[in-house]
Write a protein that holds these residues in place. Structure first.
Motif, PDB file in Angstrom:
ATOM      1  N   VAL A   1     -24.542  15.822  -3.841  1.00 37.37           N
ATOM      2  CA  VAL A   1     -23.632  16.237  -4.900  1.00 37.37           C
ATOM      3  C   VAL A   1     -24.274  15.962  -6.245  1.00 37.37           C
ATOM      4  N   ALA A   2     -24.384  16.967  -7.064  1.00 44.32           N
ATOM      5  CA  ALA A   2     -24.995  16.809  -8.379  1.00 44.32           C
ATOM      6  C   ALA A   2     -24.089  15.993  -9.286  1.00 44.32           C
ATOM      7  N   ASN A   3     -24.696  15.329 -10.250  1.00 48.62           N
ATOM      8  CA  ASN A   3     -23.912  14.575 -11.216  1.00 48.62           C
ATOM      9  C   ASN A   3     -23.067  15.512 -12.053  1.00 48.62           C
ATOM     10  N   VAL A   4     -21.830  15.122 -12.285  1.00 48.87           N
ATOM     11  CA  VAL A   4     -20.909  15.928 -13.072  1.00 48.87           C
ATOM     12  C   VAL A   4     -20.589  15.184 -14.366  1.00 48.87           C
ATOM     13  N   VAL A   5     -20.716  15.864 -15.463  1.00 50.68           N
ATOM     14  CA  VAL A   5     -20.388  15.254 -16.745  1.00 50.68           C
ATOM     15  C   VAL A   5     -18.871  15.267 -16.907  1.00 50.68           C
ATOM     16  N   ARG A   6     -18.287  14.090 -16.924  1.00 50.56           N
ATOM     17  CA  ARG A   6     -16.831  13.986 -17.038  1.00 50.56           C
ATOM     18  C   ARG A   6     -16.457  13.682 -18.480  1.00 50.56           C
ATOM     19  N   ARG A   7     -15.635  14.521 -19.040  1.00 51.37           N
ATOM     20  CA  ARG A   7     -15.160  14.277 -20.401  1.00 51.37           C
ATOM     21  C   ARG A   7     -14.061  13.226 -20.382  1.00 51.37           C
ATOM     22  N   ILE A   8     -13.864  12.595 -21.491  1.00 46.12           N
ATOM     23  CA  ILE A   8     -12.908  11.499 -21.607  1.00 46.12           C
ATOM     24  C   ILE A   8     -11.496  12.053 -21.762  1.00 46.12           C
ATOM     25  N   ASN A   9     -10.540  11.398 -21.109  1.00 46.03           N
ATOM     26  CA  ASN A   9      -9.128  11.746 -21.235  1.00 46.03           C
ATOM     27  C   ASN A   9      -8.363  10.556 -21.807  1.00 46.03           C
ATOM     28  N   VAL A  10      -7.183  10.831 -22.327  1.00 44.21           N
ATOM     29  CA  VAL A  10      -6.416   9.812 -23.041  1.00 44.21           C
ATOM     30  C   VAL A  10      -5.000   9.742 -22.483  1.00 44.21           C
ATOM     31  N   GLY A  11      -4.494   8.517 -22.345  1.00 44.07           N
ATOM     32  CA  GLY A  11      -3.092   8.296 -22.016  1.00 44.07           C
ATOM     33  C   GLY A  11      -2.432   7.565 -23.176  1.00 44.07           C
ATOM     34  N   ILE A  12      -1.235   7.988 -23.546  1.00 41.64           N
ATOM     35  CA  ILE A  12      -0.537   7.388 -24.697  1.00 41.64           C
ATOM     36  C   ILE A  12       0.890   7.051 -24.307  1.00 41.64           C
ATOM     37  N   ASP A  13       1.249   5.787 -24.481  1.00 36.72           N
ATOM     38  CA  ASP A  13       2.644   5.371 -24.323  1.00 36.72           C
ATOM     39  C   ASP A  13       3.280   5.400 -25.713  1.00 36.72           C
ATOM     40  N   VAL A  14       4.318   6.221 -25.855  1.00 42.85           N
ATOM     41  CA  VAL A  14       4.920   6.468 -27.176  1.00 42.85           C
ATOM     42  C   VAL A  14       6.195   5.648 -27.343  1.00 42.85           C
ATOM     43  N   ALA A  15       6.266   4.903 -28.422  1.00 41.90           N
ATOM     44  CA  ALA A  15       7.479   4.195 -28.814  1.00 41.90           C
ATOM     45  C   ALA A  15       7.886   4.667 -30.210  1.00 41.90           C
TER      46      ALA A  15
ATOM     47  N   VAL B   1      -2.523   3.398 -27.001  1.00 47.14           N
ATOM     48  CA  VAL B   1      -3.482   4.437 -26.637  1.00 47.14           C
ATOM     49  C   VAL B   1      -4.532   3.862 -25.692  1.00 47.14           C
ATOM     50  N   CYS B   2      -4.708   4.523 -24.555  1.00 49.78           N
ATOM     51  CA  CYS B   2      -5.792   4.176 -23.633  1.00 49.78           C
ATOM     52  C   CYS B   2      -6.787   5.327 -23.651  1.00 49.78           C
ATOM     53  N   LEU B   3      -7.885   5.119 -24.367  1.00 50.32           N
ATOM     54  CA  LEU B   3      -8.934   6.128 -24.502  1.00 50.32           C
ATOM     55  C   LEU B   3     -10.100   5.690 -23.633  1.00 50.32           C
ATOM     56  N   ASP B   4     -10.248   6.350 -22.477  1.00 45.60           N
ATOM     57  CA  ASP B   4     -11.201   5.938 -21.460  1.00 45.60           C
ATOM     58  C   ASP B   4     -10.850   4.519 -21.004  1.00 45.60           C
ATOM     59  N   THR B   5     -11.635   3.496 -21.386  1.00 48.55           N
ATOM     60  CA  THR B   5     -11.302   2.121 -20.993  1.00 48.55           C
ATOM     61  C   THR B   5     -10.804   1.286 -22.164  1.00 48.55           C
ATOM     62  N   ALA B   6     -10.824   1.846 -23.368  1.00 51.04           N
ATOM     63  CA  ALA B   6     -10.444   1.087 -24.564  1.00 51.04           C
ATOM     64  C   ALA B   6      -8.948   1.209 -24.835  1.00 51.04           C
ATOM     65  N   MET B   7      -8.320   0.118 -25.269  1.00 47.55           N
ATOM     66  CA  MET B   7      -6.907   0.098 -25.629  1.00 47.55           C
ATOM     67  C   MET B   7      -6.772  -0.093 -27.137  1.00 47.55           C
ATOM     68  N   ARG B   8      -5.874   0.684 -27.742  1.00 46.87           N
ATOM     69  CA  ARG B   8      -5.589   0.536 -29.169  1.00 46.87           C
ATOM     70  C   ARG B   8      -4.100   0.712 -29.398  1.00 46.87           C
ATOM     71  N   ARG B   9      -3.556   0.003 -30.370  1.00 48.06           N
ATOM     72  CA  ARG B   9      -2.173   0.222 -30.789  1.00 48.06           C
ATOM     73  C   ARG B   9      -2.198   0.793 -32.203  1.00 48.06           C
TER      74      ARG B   9
ATOM     75  N   ALA C   1       0.223   3.090 -20.590  1.00 41.62           N
ATOM     76  CA  ALA C   1      -0.844   3.884 -21.216  1.00 41.62           C
ATOM     77  C   ALA C   1      -2.012   4.073 -20.251  1.00 41.62           C
ATOM     78  N   ARG C   2      -2.362   3.012 -19.512  1.00 38.49           N
ATOM     79  CA  ARG C   2      -3.464   3.124 -18.543  1.00 38.49           C
ATOM     80  C   ARG C   2      -3.097   4.070 -17.402  1.00 38.49           C
ATOM     81  N   VAL C   3      -1.848   3.985 -16.943  1.00 41.62           N
ATOM     82  CA  VAL C   3      -1.397   4.889 -15.887  1.00 41.62           C
ATOM     83  C   VAL C   3      -1.460   6.336 -16.375  1.00 41.62           C
ATOM     84  N   LEU C   4      -1.040   6.567 -17.597  1.00 41.12           N
ATOM     85  CA  LEU C   4      -1.080   7.927 -18.151  1.00 41.12           C
ATOM     86  C   LEU C   4      -2.518   8.411 -18.310  1.00 41.12           C
ATOM     87  N   ARG C   5      -3.438   7.473 -18.632  1.00 46.31           N
ATOM     88  CA  ARG C   5      -4.859   7.842 -18.673  1.00 46.31           C
ATOM     89  C   ARG C   5      -5.341   8.270 -17.296  1.00 46.31           C
ATOM     90  N   ASP C   6      -4.943   7.509 -16.261  1.00 46.36           N
ATOM     91  CA  ASP C   6      -5.324   7.882 -14.888  1.00 46.36           C
ATOM     92  C   ASP C   6      -4.700   9.219 -14.495  1.00 46.36           C
TER      93      ASP C   6
END
Length: 333
Positions: free
Chosen positions: A9-23, A29-37, A109-114
């Motif tokens: 299986v060839a390597n696949v370039v995976r773009r980053i996705n974001v999950g956001i829990d809104v209050a 914000v969970c951007l890839d593995t980083a968390m920010r408020r 946020a992490r669940v939404l990223r997944d």
């Protein structure tokens, strides 16, 4: 995913996705593995958009949060990002399927990223993406929401009036009721003008159907922009009037309707009650179902689905109501 010439299986370039829990006040914000408020305001939205651009984000997933997410969704879409606004129950069910039982803002946020990682490569990805809305429809939705708020306040004040006995209290409540009536009247006029200015053709088509009144026309126009754009089964499922299977092995469970857009379903229900009495096609359809032994409640839901299907086809074909056409049994499918 592509295959390597030697069978690997060839390597696949995976773009980053974001999950956001809104209050109301902030965004987790969970951007890839980083968390920010960030703040749930213009400055916070701008900072988030800058982060997403820098990371070349593919998909943003967030939950519907009682309207607190609307400005963010609009800002992200205007910035060119694909956004999937999902039902909170969908997100929670996904979390449970992944073994995530805890619930905090950061966990969500992490669940939404997944969830975003799954939806980003799903074969039906396009069906999960929230369609951008025209500014005119966003404004109409705001007018509809405000009218509902005023009506709720009026019902509450009217209930208080029935229990009031002190003259000064009665005068105060009546004064508030008069003010609310004036505000509702003005809002109805603003909404009427807005429909005529931006959605006159759709209003004319929907108005041609017996049983479909002004409130139904306004709500469908504001809250169901997909009407006329989707297949009949898809639009029925979106509203929540499609019978869903509940089978396992040899057991065939009862079909049930659930989920969907509650505001749209509520006005569709009231329109169907009227149509069963006054619309020959819906009336005949209801009578056939009841005569065939269907419970009245089941028959009524089927009529809701039929009415929605007819309205969807009318907008798709830009054709006014035809009693002859819709009285034919073939149109019931």
């Amino acid at each position: 995913m592509s295959m390597h010439p030697q069978g690997g299986v060839a390597n696949v370039v995976r773009r980053i996705n974001v999950g956001i829990d809104v209050a109301k006040q902030h965004l987790d914000v969970c951007l890839d593995t980083a968390m920010r408020r960030l703040g749930n305001d213009t400055a916070g939205h701008d900072e988030l958009i800058a982060m997403c651009r820098q990371a070349d984000v593919d998909l943003v997933v967030l939950e519907a949060s009682g309207g607190y997410e609307r400005a963010l969704v609009l800002a992200l879409q205007q910035a060119g990002f694909s956004v999937a606004r999902v039902n909170p129950r969908q997100a929670r069910d996904f979390a449970k399927s992944m073994g995530v039982l805890a619930k905090t803002d950061q966990v969500d946020a992490r669940v939404l990223r997944d969830f975003a990682n799954v939806l980003a490569v799903h074969q039906d990805r396009a069906t999960y993406i929230t369609a951008p809305q025209e500014p005119q429809r966003v404004e109409l939705a705001a007018l509809v929401a405000r009218r509902r708020q005023l009506m709720d306040m009026r019902v509450a004040e009217a209930n208080r009036l029935q229990q009031a006995t002190v003259p000064k209290t009665v005068r105060s409540i009546k004064k508030v009721l008069r003010l609310l009536d004036q505000q509702i009247l003005q809002l109805d006029q603003d909404t009427d003008d807005h429909l005529d200015s931006h959605f006159k053709q759709q209003r004319t088509l929907l108005d041609s159907v017996k049983g479909v009144g002004p409130v139904t026309v306004i709500t469908l126009t504001a809250m169901l922009p997909e009407l006329g754009q989707l297949h009949r089964r898809a639009i029925a499922k979106l509203v929540g009037v499609a019978p869903l299977a509940n089978d396992s092995g040899t057991r065939q469970g009862k079909r049930r309707t659930w989920g969907g857009r509650g505001d749209v379903r509520a006005v569709l229900y009231m329109a169907t009650l009227s149509a069963v009495r006054h619309n020959p096609a819906i009336q005949a359809f209801y009578a056939r179902l009841v005569a065939a032994g269907k419970p009245k409640k089941v028959a009524l839901v089927a009529c809701m689905r039929k009415l929605l299907t007819v309205l969807n086809a009318m907008l798709r074909d830009q054709a006014a109501w035809s009693a002859v056409k819709h009285l034919q049994p073939a149109s019931e499918a």
